[in-house]
Motif scaffolding. Structure first.
Motif, short mmCIF file in Angstrom:
data_model
loop_
_atom_site.label_atom_id
_atom_site.label_comp_id
_atom_site.label_asym_id
_atom_site.label_seq_id
_atom_site.Cartn_x
_atom_site.Cartn_y
_atom_site.Cartn_z
N PHE A 1 74.13 44.12 -14.10
CA PHE A 1 75.39 44.24 -13.36
C PHE A 1 75.65 45.63 -12.78
O PHE A 1 76.54 45.78 -11.95
CB PHE A 1 76.58 43.86 -14.25
N VAL A 2 74.94 46.65 -13.23
CA VAL A 2 75.29 48.02 -12.86
C VAL A 2 74.15 48.69 -12.11
O VAL A 2 72.99 48.65 -12.55
CB VAL A 2 75.66 48.86 -14.11
N VAL B 1 81.10 50.61 -9.94
CA VAL B 1 82.19 51.31 -10.63
C VAL B 1 82.44 50.59 -11.95
O VAL B 1 82.66 49.37 -11.98
CB VAL B 1 83.47 51.32 -9.78
N VAL B 2 82.40 51.35 -13.04
CA VAL B 2 82.63 50.81 -14.38
C VAL B 2 83.92 51.40 -14.93
O VAL B 2 84.10 52.63 -14.91
CB VAL B 2 81.45 51.14 -15.33
N GLU C 1 76.89 56.64 -22.90
CA GLU C 1 75.54 57.10 -22.58
C GLU C 1 74.74 56.01 -21.88
O GLU C 1 73.98 56.28 -20.95
CB GLU C 1 74.82 57.55 -23.86
N ILE C 2 74.91 54.77 -22.31
CA ILE C 2 74.20 53.65 -21.66
C ILE C 2 74.63 53.53 -20.20
O ILE C 2 73.79 53.46 -19.29
CB ILE C 2 74.46 52.34 -22.42
N TYR C 3 75.92 53.49 -19.96
CA TYR C 3 76.39 53.30 -18.59
C TYR C 3 76.02 54.48 -17.69
O TYR C 3 75.73 54.30 -16.50
CB TYR C 3 77.90 53.06 -18.56
N TYR D 1 72.95 54.34 -15.60
CA TYR D 1 72.90 53.47 -14.43
C TYR D 1 73.84 53.90 -13.30
O TYR D 1 73.58 53.60 -12.14
CB TYR D 1 73.25 52.03 -14.84
N THR D 2 74.94 54.56 -13.64
CA THR D 2 75.91 54.94 -12.62
C THR D 2 76.66 56.20 -13.05
O THR D 2 76.70 56.52 -14.25
CB THR D 2 76.92 53.80 -12.37
N ASP D 3 77.25 56.88 -12.08
CA ASP D 3 78.13 58.00 -12.40
C ASP D 3 79.53 57.75 -11.84
O ASP D 3 80.33 58.67 -11.68
CB ASP D 3 77.58 59.32 -11.87
N ARG D 4 79.81 56.49 -11.58
CA ARG D 4 81.11 56.11 -11.00
C ARG D 4 81.93 55.38 -12.06
O ARG D 4 81.62 54.23 -12.42
CB ARG D 4 80.90 55.24 -9.76
#
Length: 393
Positions: free
Chosen positions: A111-112, A117-118, A130-132, A135-138
């Motif tokens: 999904f990412v 955006v999370v 750390e996991i997210y 995958y993204t910096d948003r």
């Protein structure tokens, strides 16, 4: 070739030094930092018996790649437990994982990406952050209070972003019940509101329920149990209630989502651990065990709260948990990272609040205490030692 690997490892460590988020803790410290089950509550004897019986009956089967029929039996046992908590799933809607973290990572994989955006609670579980961030910096951060995620603040934030044409979150990661690190529990009113927001703004919710069975009074109804639109991906774990080293978690969602997660998981199963867990659950009813550990953690939490009230200065405050492992403490005007060095020299450890925020400055005055790991005497002594450090600054 050796030089190549050496240089690259050195550069990687410069960018992300090991242990930076988990400070060194001397062996003789009282570990109010450890979010682990109490050693005395890990069912070593029963697990040993389950392993012996399993190998006697199935011989080498649990030790092969393909495992045993007990892997499907474990899935069925999980489904039956979820059914008792008003969550209905079929065998095609549950994927057993290597702990909750693998479930969170698998969800992020499908999904990412860098454009996603999370939305996350602030503060929240450090490993999930750390996991997210892989995958993204948003990110969108939603503040917490004593009743959990502030859904009204979230609603205003979403409305504001929509009016300005800013990207909306595709995912929300939340620990609504006995949250890590705050110990807070989302109210029923906010749970319903959160699901309404997910419908209105079209995002999915990852519900991390790792602590959901560790209630002291009444067990809150999960977000997934309220979910009528399949917005919630439910993540569970046996780590907090049986044994974390077995690495048994799961994710429950629609068949279509589970099929995608399974494709990424491929053959990364733990057949032996899953067979052991299944055999253990067959022999030792989970409800009986839950009653034992709930009562133990309730008592230890009460001791920690009383010790905080007895020894801490009046300026210090904390959230009162209704379950789980943690007490979230605020020390106005303090930098808890600096406090940690003095505390460990005194003989007690904790986790500074900065590790649970995207912007570490937001957690400067906070710290997390765990009442799960140490025994009752050590909990009181640890809080007393910490209070002495605070009072002497």
């Amino acid at each position: 070739m050796d030089a190549f690997y050496s240089d690259n490892i050195t550069n990687a460590l410069k960018n992300d030094p090991p242990g930076e988020w988990m400070p060194y803790i001397p062996e003789d410290c009282i570990r109010l930092s450890s979010g682990f089950p109490a050693p005395s509550l890990v069912p070593v004897k029963q697990l040993k018996e389950s392993i012996g019986q399993l190998l006697d009956v199935e011989q080498d089967l649990p030790l092969h790649y393909l495992g045993t029929p007990k892997m499907d039996e474990l899935k069925q046992q999980i489904i039956e437990r979820l059914d008792q908590r008003e969550m209905k799933f079929t065998m095609d809607e549950v994927l057993v994982t290597a702990g909750a973290c693998q479930a969170i990572d698998l969800i992020a994989r499908i999904f990412v990406d860098e454009e996603t955006v999370v939305a996350v609670e602030s503060p929240t579980y450090m490993e999930a952050l750390e996991i997210y961030k892989n995958y993204t910096d948003r990110f969108i951060e939603i503040p917490m209070d004593e009743d959990g995620l502030q859904t009204e603040r979230f609603a205003k934030l979403l409305a504001d972003r929509k009016s300005k044409g800013l990207p909306l979150p595709q995912l929300l990661y939340t620990i609504p019940t006995f949250q890590n690190p705050t110990g807070t529990t989302l109210t029923e009113e906010r749970r319903r509101h959160l699901l309404e927001l997910a419908d209105t703004y079209d995002f999915l919710i990852i519900e991390d329920d790792a602590y959901g069975e560790l209630f002291f009074h009444d067990q809150p109804k999960t977000l997934k149990a309220w979910d009528k639109a399949n917005r919630v991906l439910y993540v569970g774990s046996f780590s907090k209630v049986i044994a974390p080293g077995l690495r048994i978690g799961w994710v429950s969602a629609t068949k279509e989502i589970i099929e995608k997660l399974f494709w990424f998981k491929k053959d990364l199963d733990h057949p032996f651990a899953q067979a052991v867990m299944s055999n253990y659950l067959r022999q030792y009813p989970l409800n009986k065990r839950l009653s034992l550990i709930q009562e133990s953690y309730k008592e230890k939490c009460s001791l920690m709260k009383d010790a905080l009230a007895d020894y801490m200065p009046d300026s210090v405050s904390w959230y009162v948990p209704r379950g789980g492992y943690f007490v979230w403490v605020k020390l106005p005007g303090e930098d808890t990272s600096e406090l940690l060095e003095q505390a460990t020299k005194k003989g007690v450890s904790f986790l500074p609040g900065k590790h649970f925020f995207l912007d570490e400055r937001d957690g400067r005055e906070w710290l997390r205490l765990s009442f799960s790991y140490e025994d009752s005497t050590a909990i009181v002594e640890g809080v007393k030692k910490l209070s002495e450090v605070v009072c002497n600054r």
